[in-house]
Design a protein around this motif. Structure first.
Motif, PDB file in Angstrom:
ATOM      1  N   THR A  59       0.848  -1.214   0.000  1.00  0.00           N
ATOM      2  CA  THR A  59       0.000   0.000   0.000  1.00  0.00           C
ATOM      3  C   THR A  59       0.871   1.246   0.000  1.00  0.00           C
ATOM      4  O   THR A  59       0.599   2.235  -0.697  1.00  0.00           O
ATOM      5  N   THR A  60       1.935   1.188   0.796  1.00  0.00           N
ATOM      6  CA  THR A  60       2.867   2.323   0.841  1.00  0.00           C
ATOM      7  C   THR A  60       3.488   2.545  -0.530  1.00  0.00           C
ATOM      8  O   THR A  60       3.639   3.701  -0.990  1.00  0.00           O
ATOM      9  N   ASP A  61       3.879   1.462  -1.190  1.00  0.00           N
ATOM     10  CA  ASP A  61       4.480   1.587  -2.518  1.00  0.00           C
ATOM     11  C   ASP A  61       3.488   2.205  -3.509  1.00  0.00           C
ATOM     12  O   ASP A  61       3.852   3.057  -4.341  1.00  0.00           O
ATOM     13  N   ILE A  62       2.225   1.753  -3.433  1.00  0.00           N
ATOM     14  CA  ILE A  62       1.202   2.279  -4.350  1.00  0.00           C
ATOM     15  C   ILE A  62       1.022   3.781  -4.135  1.00  0.00           C
ATOM     16  O   ILE A  62       1.013   4.584  -5.091  1.00  0.00           O
ATOM     17  N   PHE A  63       0.882   4.149  -2.844  1.00  0.00           N
ATOM     18  CA  PHE A  63       0.711   5.576  -2.549  1.00  0.00           C
ATOM     19  C   PHE A  63       1.966   6.374  -2.915  1.00  0.00           C
ATOM     20  O   PHE A  63       1.878   7.522  -3.378  1.00  0.00           O
ATOM     21  N   ALA A  64       3.117   5.782  -2.739  1.00  0.00           N
ATOM     22  CA  ALA A  64       4.368   6.474  -3.102  1.00  0.00           C
ATOM     23  C   ALA A  64       4.458   6.660  -4.620  1.00  0.00           C
ATOM     24  O   ALA A  64       4.863   7.731  -5.109  1.00  0.00           O
ATOM     25  N   ILE A  65       4.062   5.619  -5.388  1.00  0.00           N
ATOM     26  CA  ILE A  65       4.072   5.752  -6.846  1.00  0.00           C
ATOM     27  C   ILE A  65       3.080   6.823  -7.285  1.00  0.00           C
ATOM     28  O   ILE A  65       3.388   7.671  -8.159  1.00  0.00           O
ATOM     29  N   HIS A  66       1.921   6.773  -6.633  1.00  0.00           N
ATOM     30  CA  HIS A  66       0.886   7.755  -6.957  1.00  0.00           C
ATOM     31  C   HIS A  66       1.377   9.173  -6.628  1.00  0.00           C
ATOM     32  O   HIS A  66       1.176  10.122  -7.409  1.00  0.00           O
ATOM     33  N   ARG A  67       2.081   9.329  -5.517  1.00  0.00           N
ATOM     34  CA  ARG A  67       2.600  10.648  -5.123  1.00  0.00           C
ATOM     35  C   ARG A  67       3.670  11.101  -6.105  1.00  0.00           C
ATOM     36  O   ARG A  67       3.677  12.249  -6.582  1.00  0.00           O
ATOM     37  N   ASP A  68       4.613  10.185  -6.414  1.00  0.00           N
ATOM     38  CA  ASP A  68       5.700  10.570  -7.331  1.00  0.00           C
ATOM     39  C   ASP A  68       5.165  10.853  -8.735  1.00  0.00           C
ATOM     40  O   ASP A  68       5.714  11.691  -9.470  1.00  0.00           O
ATOM     41  N   LEU A  69       4.099  10.143  -9.065  1.00  0.00           N
ATOM     42  CA  LEU A  69       3.494  10.403 -10.368  1.00  0.00           C
ATOM     43  C   LEU A  69       2.918  11.814 -10.430  1.00  0.00           C
ATOM     44  O   LEU A  69       3.040  12.524 -11.454  1.00  0.00           O
ATOM     45  N   LYS A  70       2.316  12.258  -9.317  1.00  0.00           N
ATOM     46  CA  LYS A  70       1.798  13.629  -9.262  1.00  0.00           C
ATOM     47  C   LYS A  70       2.943  14.630  -9.292  1.00  0.00           C
ATOM     48  O   LYS A  70       2.850  15.680  -9.946  1.00  0.00           O
ATOM     49  N   ASP A  71       4.028  14.272  -8.552  1.00  0.00           N
ATOM     50  CA  ASP A  71       5.190  15.179  -8.572  1.00  0.00           C
ATOM     51  C   ASP A  71       5.741  15.290  -9.982  1.00  0.00           C
ATOM     52  O   ASP A  71       6.211  16.360 -10.406  1.00  0.00           O
ATOM     53  N   LEU A  72       5.687  14.177 -10.693  1.00  0.00           N
ATOM     54  CA  LEU A  72       6.184  14.189 -12.058  1.00  0.00           C
ATOM     55  C   LEU A  72       5.328  15.109 -12.939  1.00  0.00           C
ATOM     56  O   LEU A  72       5.840  15.789 -13.847  1.00  0.00           O
ATOM     57  N   ALA A  73       4.049  15.138 -12.614  1.00  0.00           N
ATOM     58  CA  ALA A  73       3.148  15.976 -13.424  1.00  0.00           C
ATOM     59  C   ALA A  73       3.446  17.446 -13.208  1.00  0.00           C
ATOM     60  O   ALA A  73       3.224  18.289 -14.111  1.00  0.00           O
TER      61      ALA A  73
END
Length: 522
Positions: A59-73
């Motif tokens: 779950t942490t990895d999913i939320f971290a990917i989701h967060r980094d994906l937003k940062d990437l945006a």
């Protein structure tokens, strides 16, 4: 099998073996309980706990990917974009590893894990597509860029979270079930342990009770018997008769008590016989009392005593009790036949058990005569010579105690018989001295009368002596006078004849000259 017959050492070994077995059982049960608890704990650690940890990490990895994906945006700096992409790859790799952990540890249906993997792979493809779109369009507005997230956005994360939550709920429930099972198992194991400990305590108490009883009981019996024996009851014996160490000890005590009692009785009987023998000096009374005491103490039915005669060629019957005419006979010293000859020849006690029918001993009763069952012949020694023989006979045989009694008094009997015979000889000598004294008294009376006659004769002899003395005095006076009167003329004659003998030699004839020699010689 009677437990008391087992030796104490074996009982202790059996008790120790049982205790060791029970300890082994207790250790085995404790080991198995510990193993079961360990297995239960291991199950909780390796399955629900590890699965939930992996789900949490996923779950942490999913939320971290989701967060980094937003940062990437929202990132425009190429360096930041590269860092975000690297971080997304790291989180993605960890997510796949956590899915593998869940797949390996999950206790539920593997379809749940497959659903998670499928959902993540689909969401991951969406993330790759989203990254591609974001990198191809770097000039759009913020709203336009967010629209490009699609399924990789919050909706995709929520869908993936729901898929993971199903597995998480199962792991949590499974953990609760394992915990409840662990509690029940702990209670069950504790009950088993308490039951086994109680059984071990009960068996230990029973073993201790049995062993202590089997030790204390014989000790009490033997100590009671020993106390009674020490207080003077020589007949006291230990009643404990079991085939173990205490039984052997009890038998040893009883044998020792029997020996002490036997020695005490023998000492008392020997002392009684010695006192009886010392109380009599007369040979007839001595042998009668001694034979009577031997009959009483040895259980004999016949007793006889034979003494060596003055010529030392025959043992003559002296005294007997309960004997017939056949016993009252004498036997020669040089006759070595029968029990008498063996005793005199060997100078040792003869104990004959197989009695021949021609024995001289027979026991006379109202019902008739009986041949004795056993005969004991006792030679009585004075120095190395046999001076007397005592023979005992019993219809029922002799006990070991009787034989020991006879052996114990043998030296005393020999010394006392020697003294009795010496006393008997002194009596004979005293009788002879009395006869000689009577004769001497008669001779003394006769000598007294002769002495009176001698006194009167002495008076007469005294008078005659006085007369003889007077006659002797007169004779002496006469001879003295006569000697004086004769000596002078004789000396003159001798002197004159000597002169004539010298001067007339050769002047006279031989015959005349011989006359002068005759005068001189006479």
């Amino acid at each position: 099998m009677n437990l008391r017959n087992i030796t104490v050492g074996t009982q202790l070994k059996l008790g120790l073996a049982i205790m060791a077995f029970m300890v082994l059982v207790l250790g085995s049960v404790a080991y198995l309980q510990t193993a079961r608890l360990h297995a239960q704990t291991e199950s909780m650690y390796l399955h629900p706990l590890q699965v939930r940890r992996a789900i949490g990490s996923l779950t942490t990895d999913i939320f971290a990917i989701h967060r980094d994906l937003k940062d990437l945006a929202f990132s425009s700096d190429p360096k930041d974009i590269d860092e975000d992409l690297a971080s997304i790859e790291a989180w993605r790799a960890d997510a796949f590893s956590q899915i593998e952990v869940i797949y390996g540890r999950y206790l539920g249906s593997k379809t749940d894990v497959d659903s998670i993997r499928t959902a993540f792979v689909g969401w991951n493809s969406t993330v790759d597509e989203t990254i591609r779109r974001l990198r191809s369009d770097t000039t759009g507005t913020l709203a336009d860029r967010e629209k490009k997230f699609g399924d990789a956005g919050d909706a995709g994360v929520d869908h993936l979270q729901k898929t993971v939550q199903k597995a998480d709920d199962f792991a949590r429930k499974k953990g609760d079930a394992l915990f409840l099972n662990s509690v029940m198992l702990n209670r069950s194991l504790n009950l088993q342990l308490f039951a086994i400990v109680a059984i071990i305590m009960l068996i230990s108490f029973l073993i201790n009770f049995l062993i202590m009883r089997n030790i204390r009981r014989p000790l009490v019996m033997m100590s009671t018997a020993m106390k009674s024996f020490r207080e003077g009851n020589l007949a006291s014996r230990s009643p404990y008769a079991v085939r173990n160490e205490f039984g052997v000890l009890s038998d040893s005590f009883n044998a020792l008590a029997e020996t002490v009692q036997l020695n005490s009785e023998l000492s008392q009987k020997a002392a009684h016989l010695a006192g009886l023998m010392l109380s009599e000096d007369n040979a007839k009374k001595f042998f009668h009392a001694t034979l009577n005491a031997l009959l009483e103490h040895t259980g004999s039915n016949i007793a006889a005593a034979y003494l060596l005669n003055a010529d030392k060629n025959c043992f003559e019957h002296f005294e007997s009790i309960g004997a017939g005419d056949g016993i009252r006979q004498s036997f020669a010293v040089d006759n070595h036949e029968g029990e008498f000859g063996a005793a005199v020849s060997s100078r040792k006690i003869q104990h004959i058990k197989n009695i021949p029918d021609n024995t001289r001993f027979s026991f006379h009763t109202i019902s008739g005569s009986f041949i004795p069952h056993e005969i004991i012949t006792i030679p009585v020694l004075s120095g190395k010579d046999v001076v007397a023989v005592i023979s005992l006979a019993a219809v029922s045989g002799y006990s070991k105690k009787s034989i020991q009694l006879i052996n114990s008094i043998l030296d005393t009997l020999g010394a006392r018989v020697d003294g009795i015979l010496a006393y008997r000889k002194m009596e004979e000598i005293s009788a002879q001295l009395k006869i000689h004294n009577a004769e001497l008294q008669a001779q003394k009376s006769e000598l007294s009368s002769q002495s009176a006659e001698l006194v009167s004769q002495n008076r007469e002899l005294e008078i005659q002596k006085q007369q003889l003395d007077e006659a002797g005095r007169l004779k002496t006076t006469f001879l003295s006078n006569m000697s004086h009167e004769l000596r002078t003329p004789l000396n003159s004659v001798i002197a004159l004849s000597g002169v004539l003998h010298r001067r007339l030699l050769g002047k006279l004839s031989a015959e005349e000259y011989s006359y002068i020699e005759i005068i001189e010689r006479n």
